[in-house]
Write a protein that holds these residues in place. Structure first.
Motif, mmCIF file in Angstrom:
data_model
loop_
_atom_site.group_PDB
_atom_site.id
_atom_site.type_symbol
_atom_site.label_atom_id
_atom_site.label_comp_id
_atom_site.label_asym_id
_atom_site.label_seq_id
_atom_site.Cartn_x
_atom_site.Cartn_y
_atom_site.Cartn_z
ATOM 1 N N GLY A 5 16.373 -4.189 1.792
ATOM 2 C CA GLY A 5 15.798 -4.831 0.655
ATOM 3 C C GLY A 5 14.796 -5.792 1.326
ATOM 4 N N TYR A 6 14.810 -6.497 2.554
ATOM 5 C CA TYR A 6 13.971 -7.486 2.800
ATOM 6 C C TYR A 6 13.794 -7.032 4.247
ATOM 7 C CZ TYR A 6 15.898 -10.519 -0.536
ATOM 8 O OH TYR A 6 16.274 -10.939 -1.794
ATOM 9 N N ALA A 7 12.618 -7.636 4.891
ATOM 10 C CA ALA A 7 12.188 -7.173 6.202
ATOM 11 C C ALA A 7 13.135 -7.277 7.299
ATOM 12 C CB ALA A 7 10.839 -7.865 6.646
ATOM 13 N N GLU A 8 13.969 -8.257 7.103
ATOM 14 C CA GLU A 8 14.947 -8.334 8.309
ATOM 15 C C GLU A 8 16.022 -7.614 8.089
ATOM 16 O OE1 GLU A 8 15.878 -11.720 5.097
ATOM 17 O OE2 GLU A 8 14.166 -10.829 6.035
ATOM 18 N N ASP A 9 16.100 -6.799 7.115
ATOM 19 C CA ASP A 9 17.122 -5.703 6.712
ATOM 20 C C ASP A 9 16.495 -4.445 7.576
ATOM 21 O OD1 ASP A 9 18.945 -7.353 4.990
ATOM 22 O OD2 ASP A 9 17.445 -6.597 3.472
ATOM 23 N N ARG A 10 15.277 -4.265 7.638
ATOM 24 C CA ARG A 10 14.753 -3.374 8.382
ATOM 25 C C ARG A 10 14.909 -3.531 9.590
ATOM 26 N NH1 ARG A 10 8.468 -1.564 9.375
ATOM 27 N NH2 ARG A 10 8.345 -3.626 10.382
ATOM 28 N N ASP A 11 14.789 -4.532 10.184
ATOM 29 C CA ASP A 11 14.924 -5.017 11.580
ATOM 30 C C ASP A 11 16.168 -4.838 12.278
ATOM 31 O OD1 ASP A 11 12.074 -5.683 11.735
ATOM 32 O OD2 ASP A 11 12.805 -7.982 11.546
ATOM 33 N N ALA A 51 0.862 -1.159 0.013
ATOM 34 C CA ALA A 51 0.005 -0.055 -0.056
ATOM 35 C C ALA A 51 0.874 1.173 -0.029
ATOM 36 C CB ALA A 51 -0.775 0.013 1.251
ATOM 37 N N LYS A 52 2.129 1.036 -0.018
ATOM 38 C CA LYS A 52 3.086 2.209 0.003
ATOM 39 C C LYS A 52 4.275 2.107 -0.822
ATOM 40 C CE LYS A 52 3.623 2.443 4.398
ATOM 41 N NZ LYS A 52 4.072 2.701 5.988
ATOM 42 N N PRO A 53 4.907 3.140 -1.260
ATOM 43 C CA PRO A 53 6.209 2.906 -1.917
ATOM 44 C C PRO A 53 7.234 2.560 -0.991
ATOM 45 C CG PRO A 53 5.657 5.292 -1.725
ATOM 46 C CD PRO A 53 4.571 4.420 -1.474
ATOM 47 N N LYS A 54 8.291 1.885 -1.570
ATOM 48 C CA LYS A 54 9.432 1.139 -0.749
ATOM 49 C C LYS A 54 10.034 2.240 0.145
ATOM 50 C CE LYS A 54 13.600 -1.258 -1.112
ATOM 51 N NZ LYS A 54 14.738 -1.995 -2.106
ATOM 52 N N VAL A 55 10.124 3.581 -0.334
ATOM 53 C CA VAL A 55 10.967 4.571 0.365
ATOM 54 C C VAL A 55 10.196 5.109 1.561
ATOM 55 C CG1 VAL A 55 12.453 4.987 -1.431
ATOM 56 C CG2 VAL A 55 10.381 6.424 -1.231
ATOM 57 N N LEU A 56 8.906 4.913 1.697
ATOM 58 C CA LEU A 56 8.158 5.094 3.004
ATOM 59 C C LEU A 56 8.084 4.312 3.888
ATOM 60 C CD1 LEU A 56 5.200 7.482 1.220
ATOM 61 C CD2 LEU A 56 7.688 8.017 2.360
ATOM 62 N N VAL A 57 8.675 3.118 3.847
ATOM 63 C CA VAL A 57 8.556 2.059 4.926
ATOM 64 C C VAL A 57 9.548 2.702 5.802
ATOM 65 C CG1 VAL A 57 9.558 -0.017 5.691
ATOM 66 C CG2 VAL A 57 8.396 0.226 3.217
ATOM 67 N N GLU A 58 9.022 2.594 7.264
ATOM 68 C CA GLU A 58 9.603 3.365 8.033
ATOM 69 C C GLU A 58 10.605 2.447 9.020
ATOM 70 O OE1 GLU A 58 6.428 4.737 10.657
ATOM 71 O OE2 GLU A 58 5.962 6.431 9.330
ATOM 72 N N VAL A 59 11.651 2.930 9.435
ATOM 73 C CA VAL A 59 12.779 2.388 10.242
ATOM 74 C C VAL A 59 12.715 3.325 11.738
ATOM 75 C CG1 VAL A 59 15.090 1.954 10.573
ATOM 76 C CG2 VAL A 59 13.995 1.465 8.508
ATOM 77 N N ASN A 60 12.393 2.724 12.731
ATOM 78 C CA ASN A 60 12.234 3.737 13.874
ATOM 79 C C ASN A 60 11.443 4.776 13.639
ATOM 80 O OD1 ASN A 60 14.025 1.793 15.146
ATOM 81 N ND2 ASN A 60 15.558 3.410 15.852
ATOM 82 N N ASP A 61 10.385 4.731 13.124
ATOM 83 C CA ASP A 61 9.065 5.566 13.061
ATOM 84 C C ASP A 61 9.654 6.669 11.788
ATOM 85 O OD1 ASP A 61 7.559 4.286 14.560
ATOM 86 O OD2 ASP A 61 8.467 5.246 16.490
ATOM 87 N N THR A 62 10.657 6.518 11.189
ATOM 88 C CA THR A 62 11.018 7.486 9.836
ATOM 89 C C THR A 62 11.286 6.997 8.829
ATOM 90 O OG1 THR A 62 12.676 8.664 11.760
ATOM 91 C CG2 THR A 62 13.109 9.099 9.354
ATOM 92 N N PRO A 63 10.506 7.494 7.756
ATOM 93 C CA PRO A 63 10.524 6.869 6.341
ATOM 94 C C PRO A 63 11.822 6.891 5.962
ATOM 95 C CG PRO A 63 8.689 8.304 6.659
ATOM 96 C CD PRO A 63 9.529 8.496 7.856
ATOM 97 N N LEU A 64 12.139 5.837 5.194
ATOM 98 C CA LEU A 64 13.683 5.596 4.536
ATOM 99 C C LEU A 64 13.915 7.016 3.870
ATOM 100 C CD1 LEU A 64 13.343 2.010 3.332
ATOM 101 C CD2 LEU A 64 14.911 2.726 4.910
ATOM 102 N N ILE A 65 13.052 7.367 3.074
ATOM 103 C CA ILE A 65 13.431 8.460 2.098
ATOM 104 C C ILE A 65 13.534 9.914 3.090
ATOM 105 C CG2 ILE A 65 11.243 9.513 1.855
ATOM 106 C CD1 ILE A 65 12.170 10.161 -1.243
ATOM 107 N N GLU A 66 13.230 9.939 4.325
ATOM 108 C CA GLU A 66 13.325 10.964 5.017
ATOM 109 C C GLU A 66 14.779 11.008 5.757
ATOM 110 O OE1 GLU A 66 10.791 12.920 8.639
ATOM 111 O OE2 GLU A 66 9.709 12.267 6.747
ATOM 112 N N ASP A 67 15.072 9.737 5.966
ATOM 113 C CA ASP A 67 16.242 9.416 6.678
ATOM 114 C C ASP A 67 17.451 9.772 5.572
ATOM 115 O OD1 ASP A 67 17.977 8.231 9.098
ATOM 116 O OD2 ASP A 67 18.764 7.432 7.408
ATOM 117 N N VAL A 68 17.291 9.484 4.254
ATOM 118 C CA VAL A 68 18.208 10.017 3.134
ATOM 119 C C VAL A 68 18.325 11.513 2.874
ATOM 120 C CG1 VAL A 68 18.577 9.614 0.462
ATOM 121 C CG2 VAL A 68 17.861 7.844 1.961
ATOM 122 N N PHE A 69 17.326 11.976 3.088
ATOM 123 C CA PHE A 69 17.114 13.600 2.893
ATOM 124 C C PHE A 69 17.861 14.180 3.791
ATOM 125 C CE2 PHE A 69 12.480 13.876 0.935
ATOM 126 C CZ PHE A 69 12.987 13.524 -0.228
#
Length: 244
Positions: free
Chosen positions: A222-228, A20-38
């Motif tokens: 790339g995988y759920a375990e990477d996010r963890d 339901a969302k693009p990959k870069v909006l998946v959150e890591v510690n409540d922050t979208p991936l792309i926001e950490d990149v920004f």
């Protein structure tokens, strides 16, 4: 320096998180991936963000609009996900000079500014961070083949039998020469236009390429375990900082 962020991917290996969302909006510690990149890009001096969007792009555009923390955002559209070299070409009309490239799905806590500084000092056509990974993981990345003097002789995209375990990470600086190389790249066996193939074309044509050892860590989500794993590393770092 302008910064191009590649954020068009579907993230099929992260399903159901990306249904339901693009990959870069998946959150890591409540922050979208792309926001950490920004945040990383602003820290090393990016003056404009050129974001290449595709899958569910409207969610990214609606969330961030035309600026992030006062830094303007321009959107480029990759209508078919045909590889990173193809994605870079979508940003070409918006790029004026040398630029930073960062993948939108990597979490970095490392020496990113070294890439910009080295490229400027050496006037290199490409500079990027590299790291050593277990050999079985090298097949996921662009791999560097080096000679006895440590000089890069070839760049290979996801080789079945890696010549080394030294791989490119998700941050680069380029001169506009990369666009010509991307135009020359032929589709890989996967049917995609690969960025390592474009970098190898620069190398084989005698252009200066700088590979800088990473000091710190990064996680390619790339995988759920990477996010963890990224969340664990960030949590460990936060706890250490609080103790200090």
């Amino acid at each position: 320096m302008q910064a191009v962020v590649l954020a068009a991917g579907k993230g099929t290996r992260l399903r159901p998180l990306t249904d339901a969302k693009p990959k870069v909006l998946v959150e890591v510690n409540d922050t979208p991936l792309i926001e950490d990149v920004f945040d990383n890009l602003l820290e090393i001096g990016a003056t404009e963000l050129i974001v290449v969007v595709g899958y569910k792009q409207e969610q990214i555009i609606e969330r961030y609009g035309d600026a992030y923390e006062g830094v303007p955002i321009t959107y480029a559209h990759q209508r078919e996900q045909l590889g990173l070299a193809h994605a870079i070409l979508q940003a070409q009309p918006h790029v004026d000079d040398d630029f930073i490239l960062m993948l939108g799905d990597n979490v970095f806590r490392a020496n990113l500014s070294d890439v910009v500084n080295r490229q400027r000092e050496d006037r290199a056509d490409a500079a990027f961070l590299v790291e050593q990974v277990p050999y079985e993981e090298a097949t996921r990345y662009g791999v560097l083949d080096t000679n006895e003097y440590g000089e890069i002789v070839e760049v290979l995209e996801k080789p079945e039998d890696p010549p080394s375990n030294l791989v490119m990470t998700g941050i680069y600086t380029f001169t506009p020469a990369i666009f010509h190389a991307c135009h020359l790249v032929q589709p890989s066996d996967r049917g995609e236009y690969e960025l390592p193939d474009a970098i190898d074309l620069l190398l084989q044509s005698g252009r200066t390429i700088d590979a800088i050892r990473m000091d710190g860590w990064r996680v390619d989500v790339g995988y759920a375990e990477d996010r963890d794993r990224a969340e664990e590393l960030l949590g460990t770092r936060s706890e250490t900082t609080q103790q200090l």
